[in-house]
Scaffold this active site. Sequence first.
Site, short mmCIF file in Angstrom:
data_model
loop_
_atom_site.label_atom_id
_atom_site.label_comp_id
_atom_site.label_asym_id
_atom_site.label_seq_id
_atom_site.Cartn_x
_atom_site.Cartn_y
_atom_site.Cartn_z
N HIS A 90 1.45 9.69 2.81
CA HIS A 90 2.61 9.96 3.65
C HIS A 90 3.52 8.77 3.85
O HIS A 90 4.51 8.87 4.56
CB HIS A 90 2.14 10.43 5.03
N ALA A 91 3.16 7.65 3.30
CA ALA A 91 3.96 6.46 3.61
C ALA A 91 3.84 5.39 2.53
O ALA A 91 2.87 5.35 1.78
CB ALA A 91 3.49 5.88 4.94
N GLU A 92 4.89 4.54 2.50
CA GLU A 92 4.82 3.32 1.70
C GLU A 92 4.78 2.18 2.69
O GLU A 92 5.50 2.20 3.70
CB GLU A 92 6.09 3.19 0.83
N ASP A 136 -9.15 10.89 10.71
CA ASP A 136 -9.06 10.44 9.32
C ASP A 136 -9.65 9.03 9.18
O ASP A 136 -9.01 8.14 8.62
CB ASP A 136 -7.59 10.49 8.85
N GLY A 175 0.82 -1.20 0.00
CA GLY A 175 0.00 0.00 0.00
C GLY A 175 0.86 1.25 0.00
O GLY A 175 2.04 1.23 0.38
N LYS A 189 5.84 0.26 7.72
CA LYS A 189 5.36 1.55 7.17
C LYS A 189 6.52 2.53 7.14
O LYS A 189 7.01 2.97 8.18
CB LYS A 189 4.21 2.06 8.06
N1 LIG Z 1 -0.75 -3.22 8.78
C1 LIG Z 1 -1.00 -3.27 7.46
N2 LIG Z 1 -1.21 -4.44 6.84
C2 LIG Z 1 -1.49 -4.49 5.51
N3 LIG Z 1 -1.59 -3.40 4.73
C3 LIG Z 1 -1.41 -2.20 5.29
C4 LIG Z 1 -1.09 -2.07 6.69
N4 LIG Z 1 -0.97 -0.76 6.97
C5 LIG Z 1 -1.20 -0.10 5.83
N5 LIG Z 1 -1.46 -0.94 4.81
C6 LIG Z 1 -1.78 -0.58 3.42
O1 LIG Z 1 -1.07 0.60 3.08
C7 LIG Z 1 -1.98 1.67 2.76
C8 LIG Z 1 -1.39 2.99 3.21
O2 LIG Z 1 -1.20 2.96 4.63
P1 LIG Z 1 -1.49 4.22 5.53
O3 LIG Z 1 -2.92 4.65 5.35
O4 LIG Z 1 -1.10 3.90 6.93
O5 LIG Z 1 -0.50 5.27 4.87
P2 LIG Z 1 -0.53 6.86 4.97
O6 LIG Z 1 0.47 7.41 3.99
O7 LIG Z 1 -0.35 7.25 6.39
O8 LIG Z 1 -2.00 7.16 4.48
P3 LIG Z 1 -2.73 8.58 4.38
O9 LIG Z 1 -2.59 9.02 2.94
O10 LIG Z 1 -4.16 8.22 4.74
O11 LIG Z 1 -2.07 9.47 5.36
C9 LIG Z 1 -3.30 1.27 3.43
O12 LIG Z 1 -4.43 1.83 2.79
C10 LIG Z 1 -3.27 -0.25 3.29
O13 LIG Z 1 -3.71 -0.65 2.01
#
Ligand SMILES: Nc1ncnc2c1ncn2[C@@H]1O[C@H](COP(=O)(O)OP(=O)(O)OP(=O)(O)O)[C@@H](O)[C@H]1O
Length: 471
Positions: A171-173, A285, A167, A188
């Site tokens: 903000h993250a991969e 969120d 995913g 993450k």
């Molecule tokens: N623990 C996990 N197990 C499996 N997949 C995950 C996990 N955590 C995150 N993902 C995948 O990664 C994607 C991005 O994670 P996350 O939402 O934490 O990132 P972010 O960059 O903080 O997102 P945002 O744009 O909402 O700030 C999630 O939508 C999910 O598909």
Amino acid sequence: MNENHKVIEIKDDDDEQSSPRGVLEITVSGSDSDNHSSLSRCLSSRGSSFNEKSPEVDGDGDSATGDEEDGGRAGLISTSSVAQALRWRNLVCNLKWKSFKRFSTVPLVAGYELSRKSLMRRLGKQHNDDVTIDGVNWVVPKPSWRNFTLEELAAATDCFSPDNMVGRGGHAEVYKGCLPDGQLVAVKKITKKEKKDEDRVEDFLSELGIISHINHPNAAHLIGFSSDTDLHLVLQFAPHGSLATLLHNSEERLDWRVRFKIAIGIAEGLRYLHCECHRRIIHRDITASNILLMEDYQPQISDFGLAKWLPEKWVHHIVSPIEGTFGYMAPEYFMHGIVHEKIDVFSFGVLLLELITGRRAVDSSRQSLVIWAKPFLEQCNIKELVDPHLDGYNMIELKRAMSAASACIHHLPNVRPNMKRVIQMLKGERSEPKPKTGGGRALLLDACDLDDYSSTAYLKDLDRHMELVME
Ligand SMILES: Nc1ncnc2c1ncn2[C@@H]1O[C@H](COP(=O)(O)OP(=O)(O)OP(=O)(O)O)[C@@H](O)[C@H]1O
């Protein structure tokens, strides 16, 4: 108090009580030194309020047991865990504190500003040095977290292979990984390329500080972290991915039984964050992408990147800038930056609508699900609302979900039920939200007369807001 704060009034009754008791928050203003001493007070106050949950470490590095329960827990902690705990404590104690801009309240770590370089330098030191104890008496939360090295994470994820990327958010991969003991994890990696290093570290520590205090089956579970070169959170792996993917981007069709179970699970997780957690946490969120599905489709609320602590005695807080996901944001939040439990309740209502209708919060033609669904909810038009892909559904549960969704997306926050009541509605323990006639936790703002705010005005605002953000 922050100048942005307008007149607020708190009226509590037992039923609407949504903050945990016995948590002391310190209001921060002024200089660094002010903040530092606020921190010390905050930490030592945490010592008493967190005793029953976390073993304390005393000045000699031994586990100090405040009561019988602590003693039992402390006895289970291995020497290496204690050493890790001490490293963690040392890490936090060494951080540099500055004035806090967005919120005038600093819970455990949500107010750090530090240079990444300085963090890395200090962390590097942590790895090599013997742990030094400075005698500050504060609680070490969850000493079982691991502080991973980059090599360990690279080994777990096959050098962050693109094949293991499960995913990517704003903000993250996120990478799937496997630890040497066979445990599957999600790594993450914080990217936030647009942000400065200091801001990235601050956000990382804020998310880490919040997620590390959470302990509920319906909220993300932290396994460890790493700040070795890059910033990483290591979380329990969710085998079914996100609800968004499963609901909108998958061949797999979620049946009603699973959808309803997911709805109840998310509601339980939110009730925990709002009412049962050590501190009152507003997620800010709640979206289908931030709901992860574990074994047996048990949902977990994830991504605490925007989450905020809210002091018990504050009805709400006003933030700037307003961050969140369009389609899920409550009107008082996107218009005035007001943060309180009811903005999560609103987002949960949108999630319920997604589960009922199978539609996205905002569809490809930029239509808001709330705007689309409102008239059908008012007419109780099941035929139009329900996802045509559903083979069947339990009519009673569907009606409960519809009435809960309708209550949650109400334009007036005071009329929205709290999560405790939402769960009762979903489980059929109470069919209607209690009418608000002045009792309960009321939100009165002279800054924005929400009580004069009509549903029609709200729909217009929603439209206008959408046009602006979608331009
Ligand atoms: N623990 C996990 N197990 C499996 N997949 C995950 C996990 N955590 C995150 N993902 C995948 O990664 C994607 C991005 O994670 P996350 O939402 O934490 O990132 P972010 O960059 O903080 O997102 P945002 O744009 O909402 O700030 C999630 O939508 C999910 O598909």
